[in-house]
Motif scaffolding. Sequence first.
Motif: not given
Lengths: 268, 303
Positions: A85-86, A262-268, B12-14, B51-56
Amino acid sequence: MSWLVIARQEAWLTATARSVRLLAGLLVLVCAVGAYVFPVFDPGPHTTAHFGGYVSGWLGTLVPLIGLVVGYNAVVGERRSGALALSLSLPHGRRDVVFGKLLGRLAPVVAAIVAGALIAGALVVYPFGELALAPFLAFVGATITLGVVYTALGVAISTFVATKTRATVAAFGVYVLVVVWTELEAAIELALASIGSPGEGVPTAVEVLLALEPTTAYDRIVAGAIDPAGSVGDAWYLDEWVALALLVLWATVPLAIAYRRFAGVDLQ
Amino acid sequence: MAAIEATELSKRYGTLIALDRVDLTVEEGEIFGFLGPNGAGKSTFINALLDFVKPTHGSVSVFGQDCQADSVRAREHLGVLPEGYSVYDRLTGRQHLEYAIRSKGADEDPVDVLERVGIREAGDRKASEYSKGMAQRLVLGMALVGEPDLLLLDEPTTGLDPNGAAEIREILREENERGATIFFSSHILEQVQAVCDRVAILQDGSVVAVDTIQGLREALGGGTKLVVTVDRTEPSILESIRGLEGVETAWLDEDGETVEITCRNDAKMDVLVAFHDAGVDVVNFRTEEASLEDMFVEYTGRR
């Protein structure tokens, strides 16, 4: 040049890790011991070209282990701890992170292979051996390529999975396959002989399948192009250039697949 | 150009909806507080920006750069204190800052940054030895590197004592004076109240209010808080007070004898009369300006 910043930091972190130093030391030691006993146990000729064929079996077992151990925690470890994350809060792309980590982790692997080769080369040549420079450089190059393949496989595993446990299991599984695979052909021949169909040999399809594995490809490169005493089969799929192409594919395709995920995944 | 522009941003998560069509605009130069109870979706919003989380559904941009399609260019504007980070155990504080400086192509002296966030003495120690508060300062220092246009801070005062929190707020003010936009989340109201130009209140993934502190007060019918000490009370009495014209909320404090009521100014007398009519003795009473806390309770329905 974002990946370069990451590669530099990663190289430093990897090279100062105790486990990596231990494995690198082991690799150098194996090279040195191999070179030391080579004139004693091998009928010769004692050249650096033939030496490649002598130690390729040892290196084919050790280099995959080192590559996988160095690579398997590269991404998932930091993803789990939160250090990723850092890094990704800074202006680095995920691609920069994966590529930078691969390069950074390769640095100590390559350094260990080069150091081992230098020492081994000197031990073989001095006092009674003979230097065959071009084949020896080709041998070092092939071994480095093998190191790249397994480090990239380790990093690919690390990039693909979401937990450290899965990365450990996958890396261990791959290593077991490596060890088993090289013995598989002999085992199949033995099995065929015991059920009474000798002479036929291993069916072509199985032989092609067996030839796909990177360590056997490395062995074929050494036997076909480097060691004058070695030889490979006549079939096109056993050709050393095909083997080299296979290594290149192994180094790139799994990592590319892992990166896509990996490019499309949520990291948290 | 807006510093942050979110349009119908949803995640949305599930079956769980973490963010529900959030529209939010943060103007350049603002200090913006992002407020809400834990689990309201504050971190999900910030993680979507990173961009840690991809919006739905929907999108969010930073200075016109889409946070998903142009993630790296969006982050070039940012200094970030992310949620759930960990420091590199084997690097020193100084090495962390050198990493941030190289990564952003900046040319600051790491020692100056260490000094600014108050951990200069610890700069050459491994970050694994740092306390939570020191790590928080270090990562804030990494965020400050390169004079970012927007500081994006997820619960920046976690792990800090009140003095530390005040120091951080001072740094945020300095950065704002330099021209930086500040966006930070918190579930602690005083933090937000003390520095923010505007706040958004997030509840169950939706923005329930965006306004200035003053605006929120006015929305609360003049924003008077009446604190009444009584000799006894019952739920039915509180109910009847809540039912009065001009009363927003009424709740009993933990001590069991103080009732806090937010109401319009002209409703104060009605409240006291209502207590009297219910046969309750008013031992004491005083009025206060409604704090953000009261508004927060009002908006999020927490008691």
